[in-house]
Scaffold this motif. Structure first.
Motif, PDB file in Angstrom:
ATOM      1  N   GLY A   9      27.368 -21.434   5.886  1.00 49.68           N
ATOM      2  CA  GLY A   9      28.334 -20.963   4.777  1.00 49.68           C
ATOM      3  C   GLY A   9      28.260 -19.712   4.522  1.00 49.68           C
ATOM      4  N   GLY A  10      28.997 -19.039   3.724  1.00 47.69           N
ATOM      5  CA  GLY A  10      29.113 -17.896   3.227  1.00 47.69           C
ATOM      6  C   GLY A  10      30.457 -17.597   2.185  1.00 47.69           C
ATOM      7  N   LEU A  11      30.545 -16.116   2.183  1.00 53.59           N
ATOM      8  CA  LEU A  11      31.592 -15.703   1.522  1.00 53.59           C
ATOM      9  C   LEU A  11      32.741 -15.131   2.253  1.00 53.59           C
ATOM     10  CD1 LEU A  11      32.969 -14.741  -1.437  1.00 53.59           C
ATOM     11  CD2 LEU A  11      31.785 -12.625  -0.851  1.00 53.59           C
ATOM     12  N   VAL A  12      33.947 -15.698   1.923  1.00 48.18           N
ATOM     13  CA  VAL A  12      35.157 -15.506   2.773  1.00 48.18           C
ATOM     14  C   VAL A  12      36.162 -15.466   1.965  1.00 48.18           C
ATOM     15  CG1 VAL A  12      34.319 -16.933   4.944  1.00 48.18           C
ATOM     16  CG2 VAL A  12      35.717 -17.969   3.278  1.00 48.18           C
ATOM     17  N   ASP A  16      40.998 -17.171   5.355  1.00 46.42           N
ATOM     18  CA  ASP A  16      40.051 -17.192   6.530  1.00 46.42           C
ATOM     19  C   ASP A  16      39.455 -18.753   6.895  1.00 46.42           C
ATOM     20  OD1 ASP A  16      38.338 -14.272   5.539  1.00 46.42           O
ATOM     21  OD2 ASP A  16      40.239 -14.724   6.456  1.00 46.42           O
ATOM     22  N   SER A  17      38.814 -18.528   8.091  1.00 43.17           N
ATOM     23  CA  SER A  17      38.356 -19.942   8.639  1.00 43.17           C
ATOM     24  C   SER A  17      36.869 -19.637   8.625  1.00 43.17           C
ATOM     25  CB  SER A  17      38.840 -19.994  10.163  1.00 43.17           C
ATOM     26  OG  SER A  17      40.320 -20.170  10.257  1.00 43.17           O
ATOM     27  N   LEU A  18      36.053 -21.027   8.600  1.00 42.63           N
ATOM     28  CA  LEU A  18      34.773 -20.862   8.750  1.00 42.63           C
ATOM     29  C   LEU A  18      34.331 -22.271   9.378  1.00 42.63           C
ATOM     30  CD1 LEU A  18      32.433 -19.319   7.676  1.00 42.63           C
ATOM     31  CD2 LEU A  18      32.435 -20.962   5.749  1.00 42.63           C
ATOM     32  N   ARG A  19      33.274 -22.200  10.142  1.00 44.86           N
ATOM     33  CA  ARG A  19      32.669 -23.553  10.544  1.00 44.86           C
ATOM     34  C   ARG A  19      31.369 -23.629  10.210  1.00 44.86           C
ATOM     35  NH1 ARG A  19      31.507 -25.292  16.920  1.00 44.86           N
ATOM     36  NH2 ARG A  19      29.610 -23.678  16.542  1.00 44.86           N
ATOM     37  N   ILE A  20      30.990 -24.547   9.436  1.00 38.58           N
ATOM     38  CA  ILE A  20      29.462 -24.887   9.454  1.00 38.58           C
ATOM     39  C   ILE A  20      29.169 -26.110   9.883  1.00 38.58           C
ATOM     40  CG2 ILE A  20      30.147 -24.222   6.859  1.00 38.58           C
ATOM     41  CD1 ILE A  20      30.446 -26.873   5.983  1.00 38.58           C
ATOM     42  N   SER A  21      27.763 -25.919  10.097  1.00 39.04           N
ATOM     43  CA  SER A  21      27.208 -26.823  10.985  1.00 39.04           C
ATOM     44  C   SER A  21      25.960 -27.716  10.230  1.00 39.04           C
ATOM     45  CB  SER A  21      26.496 -26.108  12.082  1.00 39.04           C
ATOM     46  OG  SER A  21      27.380 -25.256  12.954  1.00 39.04           O
TER      47      SER A  21
END
Length: 123
Positions: A9-12, A16-21
């Motif tokens: 997670g984080g600040l985008v 934007d795109s983001l991949r969490i695991s």
């Protein structure tokens, strides 16, 4: 007791795109149904996506097309790829697991939960 740990997670920014695991403490989760849920401040926890051990998937109708769930059974890891993020996607994202094989969207049907990872999307 299976433990689930989310990361990524984080600040985008919007668009934007983001991949969490989500990684599990035991390999037995390779036989579990895994899900992703999210909870925004002041709102109830809501279903995002779920995947069976064999790869059958279910998505929230509101998110299908932008979000993709996947898993690597060999590594005991479940992923959520999130594209074209919007400020309204801001929430804590939780990984969940259930021993039954049916893919379902109700939080109370899941037995194991992670602590969550914060995703914040700025406009």
């Amino acid at each position: 007791q299976v433990q689930l740990v989310e990361s990524g997670g984080g600040l985008v920014q919007a668009g934007d795109s983001l991949r969490i695991s989500c990684i599990a403490s035991e390999r037995t989760v390779s036989a579990y149904t895994m899900g992703w849920f999210r909870q925004a401040p002041g709102k109830e926890r809501e279903f995002v996506a779920a995947i069976s051990w064999s790869g059958a998937k279910m998505y929230s109708s509101d998110l299908k097309g932008r979000f993709t769930i996947s898993r690597d059974n060999g590594k005991g890891t479940t992923f959520l790829q999130m594209n074209t993020l919007r400020p309204e996607d801001t929430a804590v994202y939780y990984c969940a697991g259930r021993t039954a094989t049916e893919v379902v969207s109700t939080p109370t049907d899941y037995e194991y939960w992670g602590q969550g990872t914060q995703v914040t999307v700025s406009s």
